[in-house]
Design an enzyme around this catalytic site. Structure first.
Site, PDB file in Angstrom:
ATOM      1  N   LYS A 213       0.738  -1.098   0.162  1.00  0.00           N
ATOM      2  CA  LYS A 213       0.013   0.058  -0.034  1.00  0.00           C
ATOM      3  C   LYS A 213       0.816   1.404  -0.099  1.00  0.00           C
ATOM      4  O   LYS A 213       0.489   2.257  -0.506  1.00  0.00           O
ATOM      5  CB  LYS A 213      -0.840   0.042   1.272  1.00  0.00           C
ATOM      6  CG  LYS A 213      -0.300  -0.179   2.449  1.00  0.00           C
ATOM      7  CD  LYS A 213      -0.080   1.449   3.218  1.00  0.00           C
ATOM      8  CE  LYS A 213       0.408   1.183   4.494  1.00  0.00           C
ATOM      9  NZ  LYS A 213       0.775   2.725   5.121  1.00  0.00           N
ATOM     10  N   THR A 270      -3.749   5.983   2.935  1.00  0.00           N
ATOM     11  CA  THR A 270      -2.633   6.217   2.506  1.00  0.00           C
ATOM     12  C   THR A 270      -2.837   6.854   1.090  1.00  0.00           C
ATOM     13  O   THR A 270      -1.831   7.683   0.562  1.00  0.00           O
ATOM     14  CB  THR A 270      -1.482   5.390   2.352  1.00  0.00           C
ATOM     15  OG1 THR A 270      -1.754   4.168   1.780  1.00  0.00           O
ATOM     16  CG2 THR A 270      -1.204   4.696   3.923  1.00  0.00           C
TER      17      THR A 270
END
Length: 360
Positions: A213, A270
């Site tokens: 991620k 994120t």
């Protein structure tokens, strides 16, 4: 089991079951280390921080970590040290390793005979080690003696440090090969109000999600820096999740973690906020800054920069196609323009979407 636990999982983690460790050791002095230390200190734990420099140690003991978390007062139950012998009291009940992945092995090798035995040791870093493509959990297994192994766990999920410090609601997931250890750690870090932890047995899925991620967040930041909007970001998150899931399953995940907090939860966080260091790297690169210029202007570590190398190695080793992550690698290390990278991705041959595991 995954981070969206079944009813039986919920029964084992009732709000009234939250307990705090009398003494905790936090290895690391960055923003997230301070946030986790503060969360436990607020509940009455005596928290010792092992700092990597005397400067940050002194800042913490003076009441404010000006280097990594300026503007927040250090809780009175927190004290910092630079010596592990001083920080690691014999009655420590939990150890959180909150240091960047690329420095974890060196710490473990240097201190393998100094860590407490019999209490959970929890890796909080997200990434793969450059050169080996190993995760923090794998490094702990490889470097620490067998007497520690049944106490290992990892912690992940959408958890910006500043929001934890501000007391905002935050959910994380704790994974371990031992259900007993995962449950104990979840009880130690949960406070029954703002910070809540779920448990999982998918260590591989949790760690691969936490690593990949960060690479995808760089791509999302680049989209933002190029001026693109919600359509582009939504497509990136969806297709990025497919890449992440393919790699995790190929690496041995049971496939459940990616739909939970460490997977889609942390990916959404994120990829959508300038509070993400990795998102910021991508945005600045799209704005014309070089990687050297970006890294030279901050003390914080954007794990995705190094992880992009290891993701490429691991994907090649396992035969997994990851076009978005590969484009990020080329932008970081081969001079590919973010705008050209996007154009190349959009021009790829059309294909069926499929499921998260089998999607092309």
């Amino acid at each position: 089991m995954d981070s969206s636990s079944s009813s039986s999982d919920q029964e084992s983690l009732r709000p009234g079951d939250h307990v705090h460790p009398d003494r905790a050791l936090i290895v690391g002095d960055g923003a997230f280390a301070m946030a986790m230390a503060t969360a436990m200190a607020r509940r009455g734990s005596d928290v010792r921080i092992l700092s990597h420099t005397a400067t940050v140690r002194d800042e913490i003991n003076a009441g404010e970590n000006k280097t990594y978390l300026p503007g927040y007062k250090v809780h009175g139950n927190i004290k910092a040290y630079t010596s592990i012998e001083d920080a690691c009291a014999p009655d420590v009940q939990i150890v959180l390793l909150v240091i960047p992945t690329q420095f974890l092995r060196r710490f473990l090798v240097t201190n393998l005979a100094k860590l407490p035995v019999g209490c959970p040791i929890v890796a909080c870093a997200k990434g793969f080690e450059v050169g080996t493509a190993e995760t923090p959990y794998e490094m702990m297994v490889g470097e620490l003696p067998g007497k520690y192994h049944r106490h290992f766990a990892v912690l992940a999920g959408p958890s910006f440090a500043k929001e934890i410090m501000d007391g905002q609601p935050t959910n994380v997931v704790v994974a371990s090969e031992s259900r007993e250890v995962a449950t104990l750690v979840a009880r130690y870090v949960s406070d029954g109000s703002t910070l809540r932890a779920y448990v999982s047995d998918d260590v591989v899925g949790i760690e691969v999600s936490g690593a990949v991620k960060n690479v995808l967040a760089i791509a999302s930041g680049a989209l933002d820096g190029l001026g693109f909007g919600n359509n582009a970001r939504a497509a990136l998150v969806c297709r990025g999740l497919a890449e992440l899931t393919r790699l995790a399953v190929a690496a041995g995940s049971n496939g459940r973690a990616m739909a939970g907090l460490a997977g889609v939860g942390d990916l959404m966080l994120t990829c959508s906020s300038s509070l993400s260091r990795n998102f910021t790297v991508g945005s600045k690169m799209a704005g014309g800054m070089t990687l050297e210029e970006i890294q030279g202007g901050t003390n914080a570590v954007a794990e995705g920069v190094a992880t992009a190398k290891s993701v490429r190695v691991l994907a090649g080793r396992l035969g997994v196609e990851m076009p978005i992550c590969d484009a990020v690698y080329r932008a970081l290390y081969e001079g590919l323009s973010p705008r050209v990278a996007l154009a190349e991705l959009q021009a790829r041959p059309l294909g069926a979407e499929g499921g998260l595991v089998a999607g092309e």
